[in-house]
Design a protein around this motif. Structure first.
Motif, PDB file in Angstrom:
ATOM      1  N   LEU A  29       0.823  -1.208   0.000  1.00  0.00           N
ATOM      2  CA  LEU A  29       0.000   0.000   0.000  1.00  0.00           C
ATOM      3  C   LEU A  29       0.860   1.262   0.000  1.00  0.00           C
ATOM      4  CD1 LEU A  29      -2.851  -0.997   2.475  1.00  0.00           C
ATOM      5  CD2 LEU A  29      -2.939  -0.904  -0.018  1.00  0.00           C
ATOM      6  N   VAL A  30       2.001   1.211   0.686  1.00  0.00           N
ATOM      7  CA  VAL A  30       2.912   2.355   0.692  1.00  0.00           C
ATOM      8  C   VAL A  30       3.484   2.597  -0.701  1.00  0.00           C
ATOM      9  CG1 VAL A  30       5.209   3.081   1.484  1.00  0.00           C
ATOM     10  CG2 VAL A  30       3.519   2.296   3.136  1.00  0.00           C
ATOM     11  N   LEU A  31       3.781   1.527  -1.420  1.00  0.00           N
ATOM     12  CA  LEU A  31       4.411   1.640  -2.734  1.00  0.00           C
ATOM     13  C   LEU A  31       3.414   1.958  -3.848  1.00  0.00           C
ATOM     14  CD1 LEU A  31       6.949  -1.333  -2.597  1.00  0.00           C
ATOM     15  CD2 LEU A  31       7.428   1.109  -2.323  1.00  0.00           C
ATOM     16  N   LEU A  32       2.136   1.998  -3.542  1.00  0.00           N
ATOM     17  CA  LEU A  32       1.121   2.209  -4.572  1.00  0.00           C
ATOM     18  C   LEU A  32       1.338   3.500  -5.380  1.00  0.00           C
ATOM     19  CD1 LEU A  32      -2.644   1.404  -4.193  1.00  0.00           C
ATOM     20  CD2 LEU A  32      -1.925   3.470  -5.361  1.00  0.00           C
ATOM     21  N   PRO A  33       1.592   4.659  -4.751  1.00  0.00           N
ATOM     22  CA  PRO A  33       1.806   5.866  -5.579  1.00  0.00           C
ATOM     23  C   PRO A  33       3.005   5.767  -6.502  1.00  0.00           C
ATOM     24  CG  PRO A  33       2.325   6.302  -3.266  1.00  0.00           C
ATOM     25  CD  PRO A  33       1.633   4.976  -3.314  1.00  0.00           C
ATOM     26  N   LEU A  34       4.067   5.089  -6.071  1.00  0.00           N
ATOM     27  CA  LEU A  34       5.222   4.902  -6.940  1.00  0.00           C
ATOM     28  C   LEU A  34       4.899   3.944  -8.082  1.00  0.00           C
ATOM     29  CD1 LEU A  34       8.058   4.727  -4.274  1.00  0.00           C
ATOM     30  CD2 LEU A  34       7.807   6.461  -6.067  1.00  0.00           C
ATOM     31  N   ALA A  35       4.099   2.919  -7.787  1.00  0.00           N
ATOM     32  CA  ALA A  35       3.680   1.999  -8.840  1.00  0.00           C
ATOM     33  C   ALA A  35       2.836   2.724  -9.881  1.00  0.00           C
ATOM     34  CB  ALA A  35       2.889   0.833  -8.237  1.00  0.00           C
ATOM     35  N   MET A  36       2.000   3.657  -9.431  1.00  0.00           N
ATOM     36  CA  MET A  36       1.181   4.418 -10.372  1.00  0.00           C
ATOM     37  C   MET A  36       2.029   5.357 -11.226  1.00  0.00           C
ATOM     38  SD  MET A  36      -2.050   3.701 -10.527  1.00  0.00           S
ATOM     39  CE  MET A  36      -2.873   5.186 -11.072  1.00  0.00           C
ATOM     40  N   SER A  42      -1.771   0.600 -12.340  1.00  0.00           N
ATOM     41  CA  SER A  42      -1.318  -0.502 -11.490  1.00  0.00           C
ATOM     42  C   SER A  42      -1.956  -0.525 -10.105  1.00  0.00           C
ATOM     43  CB  SER A  42       0.205  -0.436 -11.328  1.00  0.00           C
ATOM     44  OG  SER A  42       0.594   0.814 -10.769  1.00  0.00           O
ATOM     45  N   ALA A  43      -2.761   0.472  -9.746  1.00  0.00           N
ATOM     46  CA  ALA A  43      -3.344   0.523  -8.407  1.00  0.00           C
ATOM     47  C   ALA A  43      -4.164  -0.720  -8.059  1.00  0.00           C
ATOM     48  CB  ALA A  43      -4.185   1.788  -8.242  1.00  0.00           C
ATOM     49  N   PRO A  44      -5.009  -1.245  -8.969  1.00  0.00           N
ATOM     50  CA  PRO A  44      -5.759  -2.460  -8.604  1.00  0.00           C
ATOM     51  C   PRO A  44      -4.854  -3.649  -8.291  1.00  0.00           C
ATOM     52  CG  PRO A  44      -6.736  -1.413 -10.527  1.00  0.00           C
ATOM     53  CD  PRO A  44      -5.426  -0.719 -10.281  1.00  0.00           C
ATOM     54  N   LEU A  45      -3.740  -3.771  -9.019  1.00  0.00           N
ATOM     55  CA  LEU A  45      -2.811  -4.865  -8.756  1.00  0.00           C
ATOM     56  C   LEU A  45      -2.204  -4.735  -7.363  1.00  0.00           C
ATOM     57  CD1 LEU A  45      -1.127  -7.318  -9.631  1.00  0.00           C
ATOM     58  CD2 LEU A  45       0.525  -5.713 -10.628  1.00  0.00           C
ATOM     59  N   MET A  46      -1.765  -3.528  -7.012  1.00  0.00           N
ATOM     60  CA  MET A  46      -1.155  -3.315  -5.695  1.00  0.00           C
ATOM     61  C   MET A  46      -2.166  -3.547  -4.577  1.00  0.00           C
ATOM     62  SD  MET A  46       1.940  -2.625  -6.532  1.00  0.00           S
ATOM     63  CE  MET A  46       2.711  -1.923  -5.054  1.00  0.00           C
ATOM     64  N   LEU A  47      -3.384  -3.041  -4.770  1.00  0.00           N
ATOM     65  CA  LEU A  47      -4.418  -3.236  -3.756  1.00  0.00           C
ATOM     66  C   LEU A  47      -4.796  -4.705  -3.649  1.00  0.00           C
ATOM     67  CD1 LEU A  47      -6.278  -1.625  -1.783  1.00  0.00           C
ATOM     68  CD2 LEU A  47      -8.018  -1.710  -3.572  1.00  0.00           C
ATOM     69  N   LEU A 114     -13.304  -2.859  -5.009  1.00  0.00           N
ATOM     70  CA  LEU A 114     -14.180  -2.693  -3.848  1.00  0.00           C
ATOM     71  C   LEU A 114     -14.069  -3.884  -2.911  1.00  0.00           C
ATOM     72  CD1 LEU A 114     -17.452  -1.224  -5.443  1.00  0.00           C
ATOM     73  CD2 LEU A 114     -15.851  -0.050  -3.922  1.00  0.00           C
ATOM     74  N   ALA A 115     -14.045  -5.077  -3.480  1.00  0.00           N
ATOM     75  CA  ALA A 115     -13.925  -6.285  -2.669  1.00  0.00           C
ATOM     76  C   ALA A 115     -12.581  -6.340  -1.955  1.00  0.00           C
ATOM     77  CB  ALA A 115     -14.110  -7.522  -3.557  1.00  0.00           C
ATOM     78  N   CYS A 116     -11.519  -5.920  -2.638  1.00  0.00           N
ATOM     79  CA  CYS A 116     -10.186  -5.937  -2.012  1.00  0.00           C
ATOM     80  C   CYS A 116     -10.133  -4.988  -0.818  1.00  0.00           C
ATOM     81  CB  CYS A 116      -9.129  -5.558  -3.038  1.00  0.00           C
ATOM     82  SG  CYS A 116      -8.833  -6.829  -4.291  1.00  0.00           S
ATOM     83  N   GLY A 117     -10.692  -3.793  -0.989  1.00  0.00           N
ATOM     84  CA  GLY A 117     -10.731  -2.858   0.129  1.00  0.00           C
ATOM     85  C   GLY A 117     -11.518  -3.411   1.306  1.00  0.00           C
ATOM     86  N   LEU A 118     -12.634  -4.075   1.000  1.00  0.00           N
ATOM     87  CA  LEU A 118     -13.453  -4.674   2.059  1.00  0.00           C
ATOM     88  C   LEU A 118     -12.695  -5.778   2.772  1.00  0.00           C
ATOM     89  CD1 LEU A 118     -16.272  -4.777   3.378  1.00  0.00           C
ATOM     90  CD2 LEU A 118     -16.923  -6.441   1.633  1.00  0.00           C
ATOM     91  N   LEU A 119     -11.955  -6.600   2.032  1.00  0.00           N
ATOM     92  CA  LEU A 119     -11.175  -7.679   2.642  1.00  0.00           C
ATOM     93  C   LEU A 119     -10.108  -7.120   3.581  1.00  0.00           C
ATOM     94  CD1 LEU A 119     -10.655 -10.137  -0.358  1.00  0.00           C
ATOM     95  CD2 LEU A 119     -12.131 -10.456   1.633  1.00  0.00           C
ATOM     96  N   LEU A 401      -9.239   5.256  -4.437  1.00  0.00           N
ATOM     97  CA  LEU A 401     -10.208   5.722  -3.439  1.00  0.00           C
ATOM     98  C   LEU A 401     -10.303   4.738  -2.274  1.00  0.00           C
ATOM     99  CD1 LEU A 401     -13.150   7.064  -5.648  1.00  0.00           C
ATOM    100  CD2 LEU A 401     -11.489   8.410  -4.341  1.00  0.00           C
ATOM    101  N   GLY A 402     -10.321   3.444  -2.589  1.00  0.00           N
ATOM    102  CA  GLY A 402     -10.361   2.446  -1.529  1.00  0.00           C
ATOM    103  C   GLY A 402      -9.151   2.506  -0.625  1.00  0.00           C
ATOM    104  N   ALA A 403      -7.975   2.693  -1.217  1.00  0.00           N
ATOM    105  CA  ALA A 403      -6.754   2.795  -0.416  1.00  0.00           C
ATOM    106  C   ALA A 403      -6.796   4.023   0.480  1.00  0.00           C
ATOM    107  CB  ALA A 403      -5.534   2.850  -1.338  1.00  0.00           C
TER     108      ALA A 403
END
Length: 421
Positions: A29-36, A42-47, A114-119, A401-403
């Motif tokens: 989750l920390v690396l998500l902005p760098l992945a983007m 790539s955000a869905p993959l990281m999440l 959405l499901a990943c954020g819920l999990l 948004l979920g992150a």
């Protein structure tokens, strides 16, 4: 006796495994902005990878029954039920889409993040600890710096490596990602219990980096989002109830006016203002809104089917649209989330989304002003971006948004006695 010894040995082992998995999820989750920055979808993959880590942590530590109970409790909240109802209606509406397979893929882009954020929230293992907040702030700042360097240099780095599309608009999504994730990060750093001066300095640097990145990018949506977030946060601190009411009224009014947005903008927006925008964000955007607005009036109740906007010019409803407006039905989406909801899912889908938004605002109403202000500002900023920007259901946007919601703090408490990193 031997069974009790084995059980006592298994519990610490499970906790150690859970802790390692949770740390891996936090890092993703920390690396998500760098992945983007590196790959702007790539955000869905990281999440998704983070969700797998937190799911593993929860199952190893609590077991499946406890996790499923937490998942059920989150899903059965009023907001969860409203979002579930929209997902169900959207899935049903695919039955009258002209390209059901493509629509189903688009539905997955919405449903999976959405499901990943819920999990992650249901796992109970994600907590925005100070160390992770600082790490996320540094990651966002670095992503902003890298975007600015590439834009200033004409993307010469990617040209040298022979990767990526050599068009500067590819950094629009990273700029928006930085803004959305910066909101909970700035709030978290500024309000850490220790109150360290260095954390507040880091929060200020983060805000400046995000604003600079948005201004330097080609994204008018990112610049609008920065302005709305900043103004909304300030107003919500001093006049929380009034600001909440104003945002709620604007939210409902925008959804209500979506079918006539193009006509209203054409008739009411002064040319002096319109001429200040580029061709794509000016008259062309209004023409797109008018074209998709006509689709709404063809099928106002049920819509043309979820995901139909991707090739609306080939949908049977296009035959009922005025000939001069049919061409712009081929742009891929109406560049307005409420209008896309109307065009694809009709009055029913749009009404469910309005209900979900109002339920969220109602929940924010019970928070103290200091906690409500950044969340309300993000709601207003994100909605403003979605009204003028990208396609409504794009997976990267839903994942970001979920992150951000997770970084504000999950609804589920962390397992007692554990510091998750």
């Amino acid at each position: 006796m031997s069974q009790s010894i084995a059980s006592s040995q298994a519990m610490p082992a499970a906790s150690a495994l859970s802790l390692r998995l949770a740390r891996a999820g936090n890092l993703l989750l920390v690396l998500l902005p760098l992945a983007m920055w590196l790959a702007n979808r790539s955000a869905p993959l990281m999440l998704g990878l983070a969700a797998l880590c937190f799911l593993g942590a929860a199952l190893a530590d609590q077991g499946a029954p406890a996790f499923l109970r937490r998942l059920r409790d989150l899903a059965l909240t009023p907001i969860g039920l409203a979002l579930g109802a929209f997902l169900l209606w959207s899935l049903v509406s695919i039955l009258w889409s002209h390209r059901p397979i493509a629509s189903l893929v688009m539905w997955g882009e919405l449903a999976i993040p959405l499901a990943c954020g819920l999990l992650i929230a249901a796992s109970g293992w994600f907590r925005p600890r100070p160390a992770w907040l600082r790490a996320l702030a540094l990651a966002i700042i670095l992503a902003c710096v890298l975007v600015i360097i590439e834009l200033v240099s004409g993307m010469s780095q990617r040209a040298t490596l022979g990767i990526g599309k050599l068009m500067s608009f590819v950094f629009n999504r990273p700029a928006i990602t930085a803004l959305v994730l910066a909101m909970p990060t700035i709030h978290g750093l500024w309000n850490l219990p220790a109150g360290r001066r260095s954390d507040r300095i880091l929060a200020v640097i983060l805000a400046l980096a995000v604003a600079t990145c948005a201004l330097r990018s080609e994204s008018a949506s990112a610049r609008l989002g920065v302005a709305v977030c900043a103004i909304g946060w300030l107003l919500a601190v001093y006049w929380p109830r009034l600001t909440l009411a104003a945002v709620g009224c604007a939210f409902v009014l925008t959804f209500t006016m979506a079918p006539v947005l193009g006509v209203a903008a054409q008739n009411w927006l002064p040319s002096l203002i319109l001429n200040r925008f580029s061709a794509m964000t000016g008259q062309a955007r209004i023409d797109i809104w008018r074209s998709f607005g006509e689709v709404v009036w063809v099928r106002p109740v049920a819509g043309a089917g979820f995901g139909a906007s991707a090739s609306m010019e080939r949908h049977p409803v296009a035959a009922a649209v005025a000939p001069e407006h049919r061409t712009l039905l081929g742009v891929g989406h109406p560049h307005d989330m409420p209008l896309q909801a109307w065009a694809e899912t009709g009055m029913i889908g749009a009404g469910i989304l309005v209900l979900a938004g109002l339920l969220l605002l109602r929940r924010l109403r019970h928070l103290p002003a200091r906690e409500m202000a950044p969340r309300l500002a993000l709601f207003a900023g994100a909605f403003a971006i979605s009204v003028v920007g990208h396609g409504a259901w794009q997976g990267w946007w839903i994942a970001v948004l979920g992150a951000a919601i997770l970084w504000f703090g999950p609804g589920a408490a962390a397992p007692q006695g554990e510091d998750h990193g």
